[in-house]
Design a protein around this motif. Structure first.
Motif, PDB file in Angstrom:
ATOM      1  N   THR A 223       0.840  -1.191   0.000  1.00  9.90           N
ATOM      2  CA  THR A 223       0.000   0.000   0.000  1.00  9.90           C
ATOM      3  C   THR A 223       0.874   1.240   0.000  1.00  9.90           C
ATOM      4  O   THR A 223       1.877   1.294   0.721  1.00  9.90           O
ATOM      5  CB  THR A 223      -0.917   0.031   1.238  1.00  9.90           C
ATOM      6  N   ALA A 224       0.512   2.227  -0.809  1.00  9.35           N
ATOM      7  CA  ALA A 224       1.249   3.491  -0.883  1.00  9.35           C
ATOM      8  C   ALA A 224       0.333   4.636  -0.494  1.00  9.35           C
ATOM      9  O   ALA A 224      -0.798   4.740  -1.010  1.00  9.35           O
ATOM     10  CB  ALA A 224       1.799   3.717  -2.292  1.00  9.35           C
ATOM     11  N   ASP A 225       0.790   5.482   0.415  1.00  6.07           N
ATOM     12  CA  ASP A 225       0.043   6.685   0.780  1.00  6.07           C
ATOM     13  C   ASP A 225       0.218   7.726  -0.323  1.00  6.07           C
ATOM     14  O   ASP A 225       1.328   8.211  -0.569  1.00  6.07           O
ATOM     15  CB  ASP A 225       0.550   7.242   2.113  1.00  6.07           C
ATOM     16  N   LEU A 226      -0.870   8.085  -0.974  1.00  7.05           N
ATOM     17  CA  LEU A 226      -0.816   9.093  -2.021  1.00  7.05           C
ATOM     18  C   LEU A 226      -0.879  10.502  -1.447  1.00  7.05           C
ATOM     19  O   LEU A 226      -0.475  11.457  -2.108  1.00  7.05           O
ATOM     20  CB  LEU A 226      -1.963   8.881  -3.007  1.00  7.05           C
ATOM     21  N   ALA A 227      -1.387  10.622  -0.227  1.00  3.94           N
ATOM     22  CA  ALA A 227      -1.404  11.898   0.488  1.00  3.94           C
ATOM     23  C   ALA A 227      -0.489  11.797   1.690  1.00  3.94           C
ATOM     24  O   ALA A 227      -0.410  10.754   2.349  1.00  3.94           O
ATOM     25  CB  ALA A 227      -2.825  12.245   0.934  1.00  3.94           C
TER      26      ALA A 227
END
Length: 319
Positions: free
Chosen positions: A220-224
């Motif tokens: 999972t990648a935090d886009l914010a």
């Protein structure tokens, strides 16, 4: 899914309502804790009548005593919920109406970043009447579960011994004695969150040797920067049986999994399965989270099938 069983039987859909109420009392002292939880559950409108995990007129869902004889040590005995790691093999079963509980004991020791649980018990057999649930002596679970953290990375190492005296698979039947040896690596690096788990299984079912396994990956990648918007993908592979009649059973058994691991609809059991599951998650407020996801599923072995036999009560069902 529409239809809800992927077209295997009656194509008609189903709409129903579930009701559940839980009430608990929690008594705590410096070295002692007593916990009591009551459960009432019901359903209405399900086609074909209520499922085994739908209805309970009132029962003890949890009732345990907990002792802390020394710093870093805990003993809990009685009826209790168990949930470990990502919930792939031992979980609460929170998708169906009645959660899963076990009658047994846990001994826990904690030293710094290391925690080790030794556990042994029986799943609770659900009965629809009042105060008639009991331990199911047809199945048992015992094992060791250790978690250790080192910087941003943590590791779970576990061994679980599962016994089912009435197991039935497509290619094997009889007493199942299965050993699961798991390794899970998980942690966060910057905006990336990772979770990788592998579990080989050995043992026997009715004279057939077990050679099964599963591998699961989630990134999972935090886009914010504040974590309110994230995107990721989950991929899973759970083995199926390679050749019927060869004396070896290759079907993975997830024991007591989280039914909502693949989706909140709780439609898929993780055996003989390949799964790719991308998702986007947005949390505009502290109390609201929205998720958009899709799931693509294939059989690992075309001729293999998952576990066919499930005990009549939903507590010991593996679906």
């Amino acid at each position: 899914a529409d239809p809800p069983d992927f077209g295997r039987t009656d194509p008609a859909g189903d709409t129903f309502t579930l009701y559940r109420a839980l009430a608990h009392a929690d008594l705590r002292g410096e070295r002692f804790r007593g916990f009591l939880q009551l459960n009432v559950a019901d359903s209405s409108g399900r086609r074909g009548g209520a499922a085994p995990t739908d209805v309970n007129r009132g029962d003890l869902h949890q009732a345990f005593a907990e002792l802390r004889p020394a710093d870093g040590w805990l003993l809990r005995t009685g009826r209790q919920e168990w949930a470990y790691g990502s919930g792939r093999l031992v979980s609460l079963r929170d998708g169906p109406n009645i959660r899963r509980a076990f009658d047994g004991a846990v001994v826990r020791t904690e030293r710094g970043s290391l925690r080790v649980d030794a556990l042994a018990g029986w799943p609770v057999e659900l009965r629809p009447g009042a105060f008639d649930d009991r331990p199911d002596d047809r199945q048992s679970l015992a094992g060791l579960y250790a978690t250790v953290a080192a910087g941003p990375l943590a590791t779970d190492l576990y061994w679980l011994r599962f016994v089912d005296r009435d197991a039935v698979f497509t290619d094997a039947a009889g007493r199942e004695q299965r050993q699961s040896f798991g390794v899970r690596l998980f942690g966060t690096a910057g905006r990336l969150h990772g979770n990788v788990e592998g579990v080989p299984q050995t043992g026997q079912v009715g004279g057939n040797d077990i050679e099964a396994w599963t591998v699961a990956i989630e990134v999972t990648a935090d886009l914010a920067a504040d974590g309110t918007l994230a995107a990721g993908v989950r991929a899973d592979l759970a083995s199926g049986d390679r050749r019927p009649g060869d004396g070896t059973l290759g079907t993975f058994n997830a024991l007591y999994p989280n039914p909502t691991y693949f989706s909140q609809a709780a439609l898929v059991y993780p055996a003989n399965l390949v799964d790719v599951h991308p998702f986007v998650r947005w949390q505009p407020t502290r109390r609201l989270q929205l998720t958009l996801e899709g799931d693509w599923l294939w059989r690992h072995r075309r001729r293999a099938m998952r576990v066919l036999h499930h005990h009549a009560n939903g507590a010991t069902s593996r679906s």
